[in-house]
Write an enzyme that holds these catalytic residues in place. Structure first.
Site, PDB file in Angstrom:
ATOM      1  N   LYS A   1      14.204  45.578  -3.803  1.00 30.64           N
ATOM      2  CA  LYS A   1      14.751  45.198  -2.489  1.00 30.64           C
ATOM      3  C   LYS A   1      16.133  45.107  -2.587  1.00 30.64           C
ATOM      4  O   LYS A   1      16.697  45.495  -1.499  1.00 30.64           O
ATOM      5  CB  LYS A   1      14.215  43.974  -2.097  1.00 30.64           C
ATOM      6  CG  LYS A   1      12.891  43.842  -1.775  1.00 30.64           C
ATOM      7  CD  LYS A   1      11.990  42.573  -1.287  1.00 30.64           C
ATOM      8  CE  LYS A   1      10.681  42.723  -0.722  1.00 30.64           C
ATOM      9  NZ  LYS A   1       9.987  41.599  -0.233  1.00 30.64           N
TER      10      LYS A   1
ATOM     11  N   GLY B   1      14.928  36.479  -6.208  1.00 27.50           N
ATOM     12  CA  GLY B   1      15.031  37.742  -6.044  1.00 27.50           C
ATOM     13  C   GLY B   1      15.104  38.166  -4.768  1.00 27.50           C
ATOM     14  O   GLY B   1      15.715  37.344  -3.914  1.00 27.50           O
TER      15      GLY B   1
ATOM     16  N   ASP C   1      11.369  40.283   6.242  1.00 25.74           N
ATOM     17  CA  ASP C   1      10.819  39.067   5.421  1.00 25.74           C
ATOM     18  C   ASP C   1      11.662  37.663   6.078  1.00 25.74           C
ATOM     19  O   ASP C   1      10.814  36.637   6.125  1.00 25.74           O
ATOM     20  CB  ASP C   1      11.211  39.198   4.100  1.00 25.74           C
ATOM     21  CG  ASP C   1      10.314  39.950   3.285  1.00 25.74           C
ATOM     22  OD1 ASP C   1       9.163  40.398   3.815  1.00 25.74           O
ATOM     23  OD2 ASP C   1      10.676  40.621   2.087  1.00 25.74           O
TER      24      ASP C   1
ATOM     25  N   SER D   1      -0.414  45.542  -3.842  1.00 21.45           N
ATOM     26  CA  SER D   1      -0.149  45.533  -2.577  1.00 21.45           C
ATOM     27  C   SER D   1      -1.210  45.619  -1.378  1.00 21.45           C
ATOM     28  O   SER D   1      -1.943  46.345  -1.693  1.00 21.45           O
ATOM     29  CB  SER D   1       0.891  46.663  -2.286  1.00 21.45           C
ATOM     30  OG  SER D   1       1.070  46.777  -0.961  1.00 21.45           O
TER      31      SER D   1
HETATM   32  P1  NAP Z   1      11.980  40.329  -7.563  1.00 23.32           P
HETATM   33  O1  NAP Z   1      12.894  40.702  -6.399  1.00 23.32           O
HETATM   34  O2  NAP Z   1      11.560  41.369  -8.500  1.00 23.32           O
HETATM   35  O3  NAP Z   1      12.395  38.708  -7.803  1.00 23.32           O
HETATM   36  C1  NAP Z   1      11.348  38.074  -8.516  1.00 23.32           C
HETATM   37  C2  NAP Z   1      11.855  36.774  -9.009  1.00 23.32           C
HETATM   38  O4  NAP Z   1      10.951  36.068  -9.561  1.00 23.32           O
HETATM   39  C3  NAP Z   1      13.207  36.719  -9.651  1.00 23.32           C
HETATM   40  O5  NAP Z   1      13.631  35.209  -9.417  1.00 23.32           O
HETATM   41  C4  NAP Z   1      12.592  36.189 -11.305  1.00 23.32           C
HETATM   42  O6  NAP Z   1      13.318  35.726 -11.906  1.00 23.32           O
HETATM   43  C5  NAP Z   1      11.158  35.651 -10.819  1.00 23.32           C
HETATM   44  N1  NAP Z   1      10.172  35.686 -11.941  1.00 23.32           N
HETATM   45  C6  NAP Z   1       9.469  36.881 -12.246  1.00 23.32           C
HETATM   46  N2  NAP Z   1       8.760  36.755 -12.910  1.00 23.32           N
HETATM   47  C7  NAP Z   1       8.795  35.623 -13.370  1.00 23.32           C
HETATM   48  C8  NAP Z   1       8.171  34.745 -14.415  1.00 23.32           C
HETATM   49  N3  NAP Z   1       7.208  35.117 -15.080  1.00 23.32           N
HETATM   50  N4  NAP Z   1       8.450  33.478 -14.256  1.00 23.32           N
HETATM   51  C9  NAP Z   1       9.246  32.810 -13.682  1.00 23.32           C
HETATM   52  N5  NAP Z   1       9.976  33.387 -12.810  1.00 23.32           N
HETATM   53  C10 NAP Z   1       9.725  34.939 -12.663  1.00 23.32           C
HETATM   54  O7  NAP Z   1      10.683  40.136  -6.620  1.00 23.32           O
HETATM   55  P2  NAP Z   1      10.544  39.677  -5.044  1.00 23.32           P
HETATM   56  O8  NAP Z   1      10.403  40.963  -4.045  1.00 23.32           O
HETATM   57  O9  NAP Z   1      11.587  38.713  -4.851  1.00 23.32           O
HETATM   58  O10 NAP Z   1       9.151  39.141  -4.818  1.00 23.32           O
HETATM   59  C11 NAP Z   1       8.794  37.769  -5.486  1.00 23.32           C
HETATM   60  C12 NAP Z   1       7.139  37.506  -4.952  1.00 23.32           C
HETATM   61  O11 NAP Z   1       7.207  37.331  -3.797  1.00 23.32           O
HETATM   62  C13 NAP Z   1       6.240  38.762  -5.278  1.00 23.32           C
HETATM   63  O12 NAP Z   1       5.116  38.045  -5.745  1.00 23.32           O
HETATM   64  C14 NAP Z   1       5.984  39.201  -4.097  1.00 23.32           C
HETATM   65  O13 NAP Z   1       4.919  39.907  -3.964  1.00 23.32           O
HETATM   66  C15 NAP Z   1       6.178  38.008  -3.254  1.00 23.32           C
HETATM   67  N6  NAP Z   1       6.493  38.293  -1.739  1.00 23.32           N
HETATM   68  C16 NAP Z   1       5.489  37.985  -0.672  1.00 23.32           C
HETATM   69  C17 NAP Z   1       5.793  38.103   0.436  1.00 23.32           C
HETATM   70  C18 NAP Z   1       4.907  37.795   1.504  1.00 23.32           C
HETATM   71  O14 NAP Z   1       4.974  38.313   2.829  1.00 23.32           O
HETATM   72  N7  NAP Z   1       4.224  36.862   1.328  1.00 23.32           N
HETATM   73  C19 NAP Z   1       7.040  38.991   0.915  1.00 23.32           C
HETATM   74  C20 NAP Z   1       7.967  39.364  -0.051  1.00 23.32           C
HETATM   75  C21 NAP Z   1       7.618  38.923  -1.569  1.00 23.32           C
HETATM   76  P3  NAP Z   1      14.334  36.422 -13.116  1.00 23.32           P
HETATM   77  O15 NAP Z   1      15.694  36.631 -11.949  1.00 23.32           O
HETATM   78  O16 NAP Z   1      14.741  35.241 -13.900  1.00 23.32           O
HETATM   79  O17 NAP Z   1      13.704  37.666 -13.524  1.00 23.32           O
END
Ligand code: NAP
Length: 287
Positions: A71, A134, A107, A20
Site C-alpha cells: 500500500k 503499515g 480504507d 483475500s
Molecule cells: P502492512 O502494510 O504489511 O503492515 C503490517 C503491519 O503489521 C506492520 O506494522 C507490521 O509491523 C505489523 N506486523 C506484521 N506481522 C507482525 C507480527 N507477526 N507481529 C507483530 N506485528 C506484525 O499490512 P497492512 O496493509 O497494513 O495490513 C495489516 C492487516 O490489516 C492485514 O491483516 C490486513 O488484511 C488487514 N486489513 C484489513 C482491512 C479491512 O478492511 N478489514 C483493510 C486493510 C487491511 P512491522 O512494521 O514491524 O513489520
C-alpha cells in the site's frame, strides 16, 4: 459469470493473497447488478511489483486494489493522488482513467463508516491504542485524526514506521496527541487507559489462529476493541476482549465498506452492500 470481449477488468495486487475475500465480494456485486465486470487476484512478488502496475494498465484494467504489503510502495507508481491519499501516504485503490493511474484510499472512510454504522461509535475526543504501523494503520490513523480523537498511541515492532505515523498526525491532525511505543514492550498501562483499541497487524489471521497481537489482560467494560483482521470473523483477540467485558468490532464491516467505495469509484454505480457482505460471510464460514 459470463466473460467476453466486452468484460471490464479489475483486480487486486498483494502477497500473499490466499486469504483475500475481495474477489468473492466484488464479483458477487458485479453479478448481482448485471455489470459485465470481473475482479481477479494477482499474487505478485516484490521483484515484480513495480512492473505489475504498468502491466494491468496495458491490459486495459479499469482499476485495481492494492493490499499488504504494497500500500505504501504504490505511492510512487501512480500518476496522481487524491488529497486524502496524499495525507495517508498509502493507496488501496487505483482508478485507471484516460491512461492515467489515480491513487485513492477507501480504507479511511471504510474504517470510519464501520465504527459509526456497525458499532454506533463516535471516536471524537477518545483515547486510542493502535498496534501496527503499515498501510492499513496509516489509513486508520488518518480516519481517527479526521474524526477528532484526543490521543493516539501507535505500537509497532519497527519504530521508524510508528514514527512516520506520528509525523503524519502532527502535520495534519495536530489536535491529537500522538506517541509511539514498541509492540514488544509492556503495553498494559497504555491499553488500560484507552477507550478504543485497534489491531492493524495481521496477527490472528487464519481460521484456527489463537495468536494475540498484544496482551488483553487490561481489557475492560467501556472499551471498544476493533480488529482489522476479518478471518476468522471473531479473532482470538476479540474473543478474549469480549470475555473481559469490552465491546468488539471485527474487520468484516470495514472490508465490505472499503470494497463498496472502490466499486463505486470504478463503475460509477452504487455497490450492492448486502450482497457483497453475504458473499464475504459465506467465504468466512467456508474457511
Ligand atoms: P502492512 O502494510 O504489511 O503492515 C503490517 C503491519 O503489521 C506492520 O506494522 C507490521 O509491523 C505489523 N506486523 C506484521 N506481522 C507482525 C507480527 N507477526 N507481529 C507483530 N506485528 C506484525 O499490512 P497492512 O496493509 O497494513 O495490513 C495489516 C492487516 O490489516 C492485514 O491483516 C490486513 O488484511 C488487514 N486489513 C484489513 C482491512 C479491512 O478492511 N478489514 C483493510 C486493510 C487491511 P512491522 O512494521 O514491524 O513489520
Amino acid at each position: 459469470m459470463r466473460i467476453d470481449g466486452r468484460t471490464k477488468l479489475t483486480g487486486i495486487i498483494g502477497y500473499p493473497l490466499e486469504y483475500s475475500l475481495s474477489p468473492m465480494i466484488h464479483n458477487a456485486g458485479f453479478e448481482h447488478i448485471n455489470l459485465n465486470w470481473c475482479y481477479l487476484p494477482f499474487k505478485v512478488r516484490e521483484s515484480d511489483f513495480a512492473r505489475s502496475f504498468d502491466g494491468l494498465a496495458a491490459l486495459g484494467f479499469k482499476g485495481f486494489n492494492v493490499t499488504m504489503p504494497y500500500k505504501e510502495a504504490s505511492l510512487k507508481l501512480v500518476d496522481e493522488l487524491d488529497d486524502l491519499t496524499k495525507v495517508v501516504g498509502a493507496i488501496n485503490t487505483v482508478v485507471v482513467k484516460d491512461e492515467r493511474l489515480i491513487g485513492h484510499n477507501t480504507d479511511v472512510e471504510g474504517f470510519l463508516l464501520a465504527l459509526r454504522e456497525k458499532a454506533d461509535y463516535d471516536p471524537q475526543g477518545k483515547k486510542v491504542f493502535m498496534a501496527g504501523a503499515g498501510g492499513a494503520a496509516r489509513a486508520v490513523a488518518a480516519a481517527l485524526g479526521r474524526a477528532g480523537v484526543a490521543r493516539l498511541v501507535v505500537a509497532n515492532r519497527h519504530p521508524e514506521r510508528a514514527d512516520s505515523i506520528k509525523g503524519l498526525m502532527e502535520k495534519h491532525f495536530s489536535g491529537c496527541e500522538t506517541s509511539t511505543v514498541s509492540l514488544t514492550g509492556s503495553l498494559d498501562k497504555e491499553i488500560a487507559r484507552a477507550d478504543l483499541v485497534v489491531n492493524a497487524t495481521p496477527v490472528g489471521l487464519q481460521s484456527d489462529s489463537s495468536e494475540l497481537p498484544f496482551s488483553v489482560a487490561e481489557a475492560h467494560q467501556g472499551q471498544l476493541y476493533c480488529d482489522l483482521v476479518y478471518l476468522p470473523k471473531e479473532t482470538a483477540l476479540l474473543r478474549a476482549a469480549r470475555s473481559r467485558g469490552a465491546e468488539t468490532l471485527g474487520g468484516l464491516a470495514m472490508l465490505v465498506l472499503q470494497a463498496a467505495l472502490a466499486f463505486s469509484l470504478w463503475t460509477g454505480v452504487e455497490a450492492p452492500l448486502q450482497v457483497m457482505e453475504a458473499a464475504a460471510l459465506k467465504e468466512i464460514v467456508r474457511n
